[in-house]
Design an enzyme around this catalytic site. Structure first.
Site, mmCIF file in Angstrom:
data_model
loop_
_atom_site.group_PDB
_atom_site.id
_atom_site.type_symbol
_atom_site.label_atom_id
_atom_site.label_comp_id
_atom_site.label_asym_id
_atom_site.label_seq_id
_atom_site.Cartn_x
_atom_site.Cartn_y
_atom_site.Cartn_z
ATOM 1 N N ASP A 134 0.899 -1.039 0.039
ATOM 2 C CA ASP A 134 0.037 0.192 0.032
ATOM 3 C C ASP A 134 1.066 1.217 0.075
ATOM 4 O O ASP A 134 1.954 1.304 0.603
ATOM 5 C CB ASP A 134 -1.053 -0.022 1.254
ATOM 6 C CG ASP A 134 -1.704 1.379 1.120
ATOM 7 O OD1 ASP A 134 -2.345 1.436 0.108
ATOM 8 O OD2 ASP A 134 -1.944 1.952 2.208
ATOM 9 N N TYR A 170 -29.006 -4.643 -28.562
ATOM 10 C CA TYR A 170 -28.063 -4.731 -27.450
ATOM 11 C C TYR A 170 -28.679 -4.651 -25.944
ATOM 12 O O TYR A 170 -28.448 -5.178 -25.039
ATOM 13 C CB TYR A 170 -26.862 -3.939 -27.464
ATOM 14 C CG TYR A 170 -25.839 -4.545 -28.442
ATOM 15 C CD1 TYR A 170 -25.023 -5.875 -28.159
ATOM 16 C CD2 TYR A 170 -25.572 -4.032 -29.450
ATOM 17 C CE1 TYR A 170 -24.104 -6.453 -28.972
ATOM 18 C CE2 TYR A 170 -24.578 -4.579 -30.653
ATOM 19 C CZ TYR A 170 -24.089 -5.874 -30.094
ATOM 20 O OH TYR A 170 -23.217 -6.326 -31.117
#
Length: 1145
Positions: free
Chosen positions: A178, A909
């Site tokens: 991190d 779609y």
């Protein structure tokens, strides 16, 4: 010896042979003829079929296209008549089958006896080492924190005995990682921590120890965090490493080695993506989830509850217990049942300075380490669950490969940003100047109350503020003294300057005295001047709001605060929607005004004014101006209609005479009395008729003679439009629906608004891209030795901050690149993708998967019906349909919905993704704003009946061209444990039926197709990695945008990479067919229609990407040559059909 033709005639005359035997006999006699299935669809050639499906017998196919289907179908084939009837119902099976040349290619040797076994083998090999590393750290117990974090430059390793040592980078193979950045420092990392199974590590930037002058706005490699190389070195080791983090794509962008062109074997595993894949929420579920934590009255939440009650849906709130938000704090609490992480320390990085970091160094490093500790705990919980829910090794392999995205840039990048900003600023200046002139012109209408007859400006706030002065000094003695002092000073000053004043020699004594008295009167009013004088007295209120005050930093004279986002701007531009004037209503947002059936009479106008006090205020509407404008704009509305004669219909003069009597005097009667007569005499309430050919409405907003219709909103009629100049309505400017009615200034402003839209919405994201520029010594020698290498040029890279599974469908998410549009000639900066350019000696090689999701949906329907390619209408149109004879899906839908083929694609779609009829209605009204709601409803209903079909008593879809496909999707979506049909990936827990019951069906149906498309991408990435490693192709994954994949390849290997992509597509389609029980593949989808070989990212290799910020195009403006688009036959011609590197002659 009997000849072959004689043998064929003899055997074919025999009635004892079945149709299948005849097909086998024909294949023996004509081994090189093309293969067609029973529906005239060309299949893979024998040579390819035997390599791809080695354990399968050649399916029953004919080896030449029959004259008609019926002539090649035997009566004993019971399925074929049903298939025929289904296809002929939708007017298919017409004409002869079109054949394409077969592909003769020797594929690399596949592992195992099936395509699935092959993919399992190569994926397992690719992830084996990384999986072992993940297992080791998931099972490890973290060592305790160091007693004190070392405040020294670079990496520090903390040993088990409490000692520490400086190291160039973490020497463990796997770490949880991190980083923290000080916002004030920009893209420069400040500190980082890492955790291995046995050690803690910390990294500290140079500037934390002492102030450091930044010579560049962007970090150099030396400013980034090394994870596998020494300081000032770019020599990568061949060792594999694994870095784990939460939203690790962000942390990866600060790792030094990820910017090197040659690529690294380090891979990144994202716990946020794992969480989303295992138990993530849809965007709508996030709204519901947050509303349960904090009481919410959002419309979406109320509508969802009402819909559940209306349809008596079985719903459950259990999904909220097994899922949560995506941030580390929420994920840690969900999976580890831990206490909330303390995030107050984070404010130092957001608001603090480097001095604050130095003063609180130990706490800040501990804060960073706590995040690493929480990430490790989350990973330990998620890892076994992830492997259980996503058991196929291809999924993990694809995610690891997706996390290596890389975008090379050069000097074109800063030049692009500079030119886009310059063009944008120039257009903004011109736009502001035009809008200011429109505001100034409108301001003059305050004279003689001319605004009252303006159709757009009448309802603005025309209140004029007068200049206010303090009370007269006579009532304020102290002020009088002050005034006399001022007069005295003025007289003294006049006496001093009189000798220098030319007027003193020209004026007489009387004239000088008169002048003195005038000055005295002016100075006498000094005390009446207010401390804060009235701002812009004499100007209307709406104009004053556009003018900055003198003390403001960005002060500029005039209404300089005006922009396209101001509510007054559409009015000043006098915009119309399909010829009707725009109007803003506080309840309904922006819309347009449409005349009532008849023009109101004078009596009706007077009665309307007297109805209520509210209507008195609104009666200022210029009805006459409105009607005059509409007669000019829409004359067809008034053809054959009279407004004053006795033939008028209800509401005309004759009408009112009928109700009030023929002998009454309209001029003499009082309006209040007339109201009583009118209300008493009319048989029913006065209603205004609506026009059935218009959009969202009608709404009676109290304006006489007209009705209000809302501008169609992209999210449905229940949403109100906040700004008609927003980007969602730019296409309406292009098609002429939205336009300025009068004045060149207004139309030019409309055009400039459209030009600026893209850069306005994307400027911050694009300029915020973190670019790391490399010195010549940091570039590979292969690059610096190229002839086109520029000694003083700029070469760098962008590492996209991708979440490899950012949605529950496991689609990758990144706000800039994964949603980047193509270049438009009327959008500043839209050439973004083309600014990603290869370094010298490299090419981009990639392809756009042809109709990927449409094909996936179609093959699922084919497998559900008869397991024959093209046996459903959707499957046949996908494989055999073409635009020429309008037999493809989009042409058929365009004909049904009466829209363009491009609009039909959106409808198709949307329907395949699970959108319902209501969504189709919204789209139809967006495509054609003049479409009435009832017309859109009828068209959408008919379209859905012919495509999706109707439900029968068993709840199955029947009668539509896509019914079998939707039955297949819903069968998966409603199963106990929905999984993708190819890789067996489980749906998110938050959508599993056991947690949601019947709720969120649309999301589940959408998940089947979208998640299968992600399977497709992961299969491609794994296959390409196998071919790249096996044949030593110098290539690395670059990026996947929409359905495109791109690789960065050394130029000598570009054609081998193109062949590898074609083979990858073949194997990927093959595993889909195999897993669905169809051991064959149509030739038309086996290979890419073209693989692009180019030096920049663009939709087509020949696009010049001319835009307002790139007026000269790529070729002339940036010296970017056109690329190549190669089909499989052209690639075979260039490579000889071999992936091995050709020997130099």
């Amino acid at each position: 010896m009997i000849s072959r033709p004689h043998l064929w005639r003899k055997l074919s005359a025999s009635n004892s042979l079945t149709w299948c035997q005849r097909c086998w006999l024909r294949s023996c006699l004509h081994p090189h003829q093309q293969r067609f299935n029973t529906l005239n669809i060309q299949m893979l050639a024998d040579v390819l079929h035997k390599q791809v499906f080695p354990s399968q017998n050649v399916p029953h196919t004919v080896h030449q296209p029959p004259l008609s289907v019926s002539s090649s179908v035997e009566k004993e084939d019971k399925d074929l008549p049903n298939i025929q009837a289904h296809l002929q119902k939708f007017d298919l099976l017409k004409g002869k089958s079109q054949s394409i040349p077969d592909v003769d290619l020797n594929l690399p040797k596949l592992f195992g006896q099936s395509v699935d076994e092959h993919f399992r083998h190569i994926a397992s090999e690719q992830i084996r080492d990384y999986k072992a590393m993940a297992e080791s750290i998931a099972k490890s117990s973290p060592p305790p924190f160091p007693k004190e974090w070392a405040c020294q430059k670079g990496w520090t390793k903390y040993k088990e005995d409490g000692s520490s040592q400086s190291v160039p980078f973490p020497d463990d193979d796997v770490v949880v990682f991190d980083i923290e950045c000080l916002m004030q420092e920009g893209n420069f990392p400040t500190m980082a921590t890492a955790l291995s199974p046995n050690h803690w590590y910390s990294w500290t930037a140079d500037c934390v120890l002492q102030d450091k002058l930044r010579w560049a706005a962007e970090p150099q490699l030396s400013d980034l965090i090394p994870m596998e190389t020494k300081r000032n070195s770019t020599a990568l080791a061949s060792k594999k490493r694994l870095i784990i983090g939460h939203n690790v794509g962000f942390d990866r962008s600060f790792v030094k080695e990820q910017y090197l062109i040659q690529g690294s074997k380090t891979r990144f595993l994202d716990t946020m993506s794992m969480h989303i894949a295992v138990c993530g929420l849809t965007s709508f579920q996030r709204i519901l989830y947050q509303s349960s934590i904090k009481e919410s009255s959002r419309k979406e939440v109320r509508e969802h509850s009402e819909r559940q009650k209306l349809f008596n849906m079985a719903a459950s709130e259990e999904w909220k217990k097994v899922s949560g938000m995506n941030n580390l704090n929420a994920v840690y609490q969900l999976h580890c049942k831990g206490e909330p992480l303390k995030k107050e320390t984070r404010d130092v990085f957001i608001k603090g300075t480097m001095a604050d970091v130095r003063n609180d160094f130990q706490n800040l490093m501990t804060y960073c380490a706590n995040d690493v500790l929480a990430t490790h705990a989350v990973f330990a919980k998620l890892w076994p669950e992830f492997l259980e829910r996503f058991p196929h090794p291809v999924t993990l392999g694809g995610m690891l490969e997706m996390g290596t995205a890389y975008l090379p840039v050069d000097s074109r990048w800063p030049r692009y940003i500079e030119q886009a900003n310059a063009t944008y600023d120039e257009c903004q200046r011109e736009l502001r100047k035009l809008l200011v002139s429109l505001a100034d012109e409108a301001c003059h209408l305050v004279d003689d109350d001319a605004y009252k007859d303006d159709l757009w400006l009448w309802d603005l706030d025309w209140t004029v503020a007068s200049f206010k002065m303090n009370r007269s000094p006579s009532s304020r003695p102290k002020a009088a003294v002050s005034d006399s002092e001022s007069i005295g000073r003025a007289n003294a000053k006049m006496d001093e300057e009189e000798n220098l004043d030319l007027l003193a020699f020209l004026e007489s004594e009387e004239e000088r005295e008169e002048r003195r008295q005038i000055v005295e009167r002016v100075y006498a009013t000094a005390s009446r001047l207010p401390k804060n004088p009235t701002f812009m007295a004499g100007y209307p209120a709406w104009y004053r709001e556009l003018c900055p005050r003198l003390h403001e930093d960005d002060w500029y004279p005039g209404p300089s605060n005006i922009s396209t986002q101001c509510r007054v701007t559409p009015k000043l531009m006098r915009l119309t929607w399909d010829g009707y004037p725009l109007h803003f209503d506080s309840a309904f947002g922006w819309g347009y005004l449409v005349p009532s059936v008849q023009e109101p009479t004078e009596l009706e106008l007077e009665l309307d004014r007297q109805d209520t006090e509210e209507e008195v205020a609104e009666s200022k509407f210029p009805v006459k101006a409105f009607m005059a404008f509409m007669k000019k704009s829409k004359p067809e509305l008034f053809q054959g209609k009279q407004t004053t004669g006795t033939k008028d219909k209800k509401g005309s003069a004759a009408d009112s005479a009928h109700y009030l009597g023929t002998h009454f005097d309209r001029q003499a009667i009082e309006p209040q009395e007339a109201i009583l007569h009118w209300d008493a005499s009319k048989p029913g309430p006065k209603k205004k008729k609506s026009n059935p050919n218009l959009g969202d409405g009608p709404h009676d907003i109290g304006l006489p003679g007209c009705l209000f219709y809302g501008i169609p909103h992209k999210d449905g009629s229940k949403k109100r439009v906040g700004n008609p100049l927003a980007k969602d309505y730019l296409h309406r400017v292009e098609d002429g629906t939205l336009r300025a009615e009068t004045g060149d200034h207004a139309n030019r402003a409309l055009l400039l608004s459209k030009l600026c839209s893209y850069w306005k919405n994307n400027q911050m994201r694009i300029e915020g891209q973190m670019v790391s520029w490399m010195k010549k010594a940091e570039l590979p020698k292969y690059v610096t030795k190229q002839q086109d290498f520029e000694e003083y040029g700029q070469y760098g890279a962008i590492v996209p901050r991708i979440a490899v599974a950012g949605t529950i469908t496991r689609r990758a998410v990144e706000p800039t690149w994964l949603t980047a549009s193509n270049a438009y000639p009327d959008r500043i900066g839209s050439e973004l993708k083309a600014m990603v350019h290869t370094p010298p000696g490299y090419h981009f090689v990639g392809a756009d998967v042809d109709s990927q999701e449409l094909w996936i949906a179609a093959i699922l329907g084919d497998a559900h019906f008869k397991k024959i390619h093209g046996c459903t209408a959707l499957g046949w149109m996908t494989l055999q349909g073409n635009k020429a004879d309008k037999t493809d899906l989009h042409s058929k839908t365009a004909e049904l919905a009466k829209v363009s083929r491009d609009h039909a694609k959106v409808l198709n779609y949307g329907r395949i993704y699970g959108a319902g009829q209501a969504f189709a209605e919204q789209l139809l009204m967006q495509f054609n704003p003049s479409t009435a709601p009832h017309q859109a409803r009828t068209t959408a209903r008919d379209m859905f009946k012919k495509t999706k079909g109707e439900r029968n008593r068993e709840g199955q879809w029947t009668g539509g061209s896509e019914s079998f496909m939707f039955n297949a999707l819903e069968k998966i979506a409603n199963s106990e444990k929905p999984t993708t049909p190819v890789l067996g990936c489980r749906i998110s827990k938050a959508l599993e039926p056991r947690y949601v019951l019947d709720d969120f069906l649309t999301s589940r149906v959408n998940w089947v197709v979208q998640s299968s498309a992600v399977d497709y991408l992961h299969l491609m990435l794994v296959s390409m990695r196998w071919l790249i490693d096996t044949y030593n192709i110098q290539a690395r994954f670059c990026i996947s945008i929409h359905d495109e994949v791109r690789y960065l390849v050394t130029s000598p290997d570009r054609y081998r990479t193109a062949l590898a992509l074609h083979i990858t597509n073949l194997l990927t389609r093959a595993i889909f067919a195999e897993r669905l029980g169809m051991a064959d593949l149509p030739q038309s989808v086996a290979f890419f229609s073209a693989v692009d070989v180019d030096t920049c990212l663009r939709k087509e290799v020949n696009l010049d990407c001319r835009t307002p910020s790139n007026p000269h195009g790529l070729a002339q403006g940036y010296s970017t040559p056109q690329g190549e688009a190669l089909n499989i036959h052209e690639v075979i011609k260039r490579t000889g059909g071999k992936l091995t590197k050709a020997k130099k002659t």
